[in-house]
Design a protein around this motif. Structure first.
Motif, mmCIF file in Angstrom:
data_model
loop_
_atom_site.group_PDB
_atom_site.id
_atom_site.type_symbol
_atom_site.label_atom_id
_atom_site.label_comp_id
_atom_site.label_asym_id
_atom_site.label_seq_id
_atom_site.Cartn_x
_atom_site.Cartn_y
_atom_site.Cartn_z
ATOM 1 N N LEU A 1 0.866 -1.176 0.000
ATOM 2 C CA LEU A 1 0.000 0.000 0.000
ATOM 3 C C LEU A 1 0.903 1.227 0.000
ATOM 4 O O LEU A 1 1.485 1.574 1.030
ATOM 5 C CB LEU A 1 -0.921 0.005 1.214
ATOM 6 N N LEU B 1 -2.524 5.599 1.774
ATOM 7 C CA LEU B 1 -3.944 5.454 2.068
ATOM 8 C C LEU B 1 -4.736 6.652 1.556
ATOM 9 O O LEU B 1 -5.951 6.715 1.708
ATOM 10 C CB LEU B 1 -4.171 5.279 3.579
ATOM 11 N N THR C 1 -8.011 2.024 3.645
ATOM 12 C CA THR C 1 -7.715 1.008 2.643
ATOM 13 C C THR C 1 -8.819 1.025 1.605
ATOM 14 O O THR C 1 -9.989 0.979 1.936
ATOM 15 C CB THR C 1 -7.659 -0.373 3.295
ATOM 16 N N GLY D 1 1.707 -2.181 4.829
ATOM 17 C CA GLY D 1 1.099 -0.864 4.902
ATOM 18 C C GLY D 1 2.104 0.236 4.617
ATOM 19 O O GLY D 1 3.321 -0.006 4.548
ATOM 20 N N TYR E 1 0.801 -7.247 7.333
ATOM 21 C CA TYR E 1 -0.545 -7.755 7.571
ATOM 22 C C TYR E 1 -0.729 -9.054 6.806
ATOM 23 O O TYR E 1 -0.022 -9.334 5.824
ATOM 24 C CB TYR E 1 -1.600 -6.744 7.128
ATOM 25 N N THR F 1 -5.605 -4.328 6.812
ATOM 26 C CA THR F 1 -4.649 -3.231 6.939
ATOM 27 C C THR F 1 -5.235 -1.992 7.599
ATOM 28 O O THR F 1 -4.483 -1.131 8.044
ATOM 29 C CB THR F 1 -4.092 -2.834 5.562
ATOM 30 N N SER G 1 -1.768 -5.993 12.838
ATOM 31 C CA SER G 1 -0.454 -6.133 12.232
ATOM 32 C C SER G 1 0.273 -7.353 12.795
ATOM 33 O O SER G 1 0.299 -7.575 14.010
ATOM 34 C CB SER G 1 0.386 -4.880 12.480
#
Length: 473
Positions: free
Chosen positions: A96, A99, A314, A375, A381, A387, A393
């Motif tokens: 990711l 966000l 997310t 993340g 994760y 997430t 986590s």
């Protein structure tokens, strides 16, 4: 000798045949009713056969429809799940990059609403360096044949420097070790350009998934920018510019107000010059809290968490590889509504597009030891669906040792795709107990099953009908 518990059947009376499938071996046959009658006789204890029946029994044994014993079959299933979990052929990592998002989707609890994007996490180059070093260690530990890197968010293209850096550096790490790298992107498509594709293609760009929530008017209502400007035309133009250079998957999120617009979207896509470049189309219901006292006929939608909180930024567009080959990927289809999903799959196929068959839906990658999600801050994760909750986590790329993360990791380690509550359900091999995120949010227990049996039975009928139709060609 007895019939497998994983046999499923669909009568085809117009052909005087039965579609017979074993979900464990994945064998699929069109047989006469005499064959299913033979299976019934074996179930009732008959074990001696002669002539043609003996040859039929041998074929059924070879294809997994007849097994030595229930215990043998359960042990084989256990071995299958164990080998799947420990498989080292692939290392799969979803990153990711941020966000943050440039859309303001009404059905997203966070998105770009209010001041959220001022504070939403965004991976720094220093954090990306930590991710790359962690990936290097995993490559050396796992020694995979293939490394699959997926960029997700938020909107991952809002952090192109990190994407480019990780793509290039990981490609060098993979090449040094003789590992093939593949890159997938899950994006809303607004910032997708030929430049992005050209920059990533040398590093193994494999596919891009883009979301269209219905026809032009419906999509613009569902997925606007902050100022409510529409995004459909820009996305389509972007797809037009890149479709010749990377496989494109179209996803879509529907609710009761938008589901009937999808045939018009499909007609529109079919008319585009890039229609033959679309690898796959897959739609799913929107995940959100249901309205109180919903009127009759409204599609039931799911609460994201027990206290109605979102996935903390997310993106609620589920992840999934852009390229069709290799089947479904991360959360391609969770939380589907049987009737509407079957309808949309049929409409999609009518126009010549490929779409998941609705039967082969799992097991989820959460059951694979060497599939990870990272993340923006470097937290690890088990899958993208967790997430949004930092308390889920399982570790951190910097190797920090914290008791609470170790405890979380141990909880995920105990996840089993063969849930006790599932019993001898015929769909266990292709379901694996359903979505653990859904189980966690609905039942407060990720170890309990999320049952999609009704949807799979409905999809099985469609698979049987298509198999029969293909046999006539």
């Amino acid at each position: 000798m007895q019939p497998s518990v994983f046999n499923v059947q669909v009568p085809l009376p117009e052909r005087n045949e039965v579609f017979l499938m074993n979900t464990f071996s994945d064998a699929q046959l069109l047989v006469s009713p005499d064959v299913t009658g033979l299976l019934d006789r074996i179930k009732n204890g008959q074990s001696t056969f002669e002539g043609d029946e003996r040859e039929t029994v041998e074929s059924l044994v070879e294809n997994g429809f007849i097994v030595g014993s229930r215990d043998d079959e359960q042990q084989a299933l256990k071995k299958y799940f164990t080998e799947m979990r420990e498989d080292t052929d692939q290392l799969r990592v979803t990153v990711l990059t941020t966000l943050q998002c440039n859309f303001a989707c009404d059905y997203c609890f966070q998105g770009d609403h209010g001041d959220y994007n001022k504070f939403a996490a965004k991976m720094t180059m220093e954090q990306a360096d930590g991710v790359a070093r962690w990936i290097e260690n995993r490559l050396d530990e796992v020694k995979p044949e293939k490394f699959v890197l997926t960029f997700f968010g938020g909107e991952p293209l809002l952090n192109l420097p990190v994407m480019y850096y990780l793509a290039e550096r990981c490609a060098a790490l993979a090449e040094k070790r003789g590992v093939r790298q593949l890159i997938n992107i899950i994006t809303n498509g607004l910032l997708l350009t030929r430049e992005v594709v050209d920059r990533l293609n040398p590093y193994g760009l494999n596919g891009i998934k883009i979301t269209l929530d219905g026809d032009r008017d419906t999509h613009n209502r569902m997925r606007p920018l902050r100022g409510k400007q529409g995004t459909f035309d820009r996305i389509i133009e972007n797809v037009r510019q890149v479709a010749d250079f990377v496989p494109i998957t179209i996803g879509g999120n529907f609710d009761e107000s938008s589901v009937d617009s999808y045939p018009d979207l499909l007609d529109f896509l079919k008319e585009q010059e890039f229609s033959d470049k679309i690898a796959k189309i897959n739609f799913k219901p929107i995940i959100k809290a249901p309205e109180p006292a919903a009127p009759k006929g409204v599609i039931p939608l799911m609460v994201v968490t027990g206290d109605n909180k979102p996935l903390a930024g997310t993106c609620m567009t589920s992840a999934g590889a852009g390229k069709l080959s290799g089947g479904s990927s991360i959360c391609d289809s969770c939380h589907f509504v049987d009737e509407k999903m079957a309808y949309l799959r049929d409409e999609t196929r009518k126009r010549g597009f490929q779409t998941p068959d609705g039967v082969h839906m799992g097991p989820c990658e959460i059951h694979r030891r060497h599939a990870y999600t990272i993340g923006p801050d470097g937290a690890l994760y088990a899958c993208p669906g967790f997430t949004g909750d930092a308390h889920q986590s399982t570790g951190h790329v910097d190797g920090r040792e914290e008791v609470w993360r170790q405890a979380v990791a141990e909880r995920f380690e105990r996840l089993n795709p063969h849930k006790e509550e599932c019993g001898d359900c015929s769909f266990i091999p292709v379901c694996g107990g359903g979505c653990s995120v859904a189980s966690h949010t609905e039942a407060g227990d990720m170890h309990s099953p999320t049952c999609h049996r009704g949807a799979m039975e409905s999809a099985l009928v469609g698979l049987a009908q298509r198999t029969a139709a293909a046999a006539n060609i």
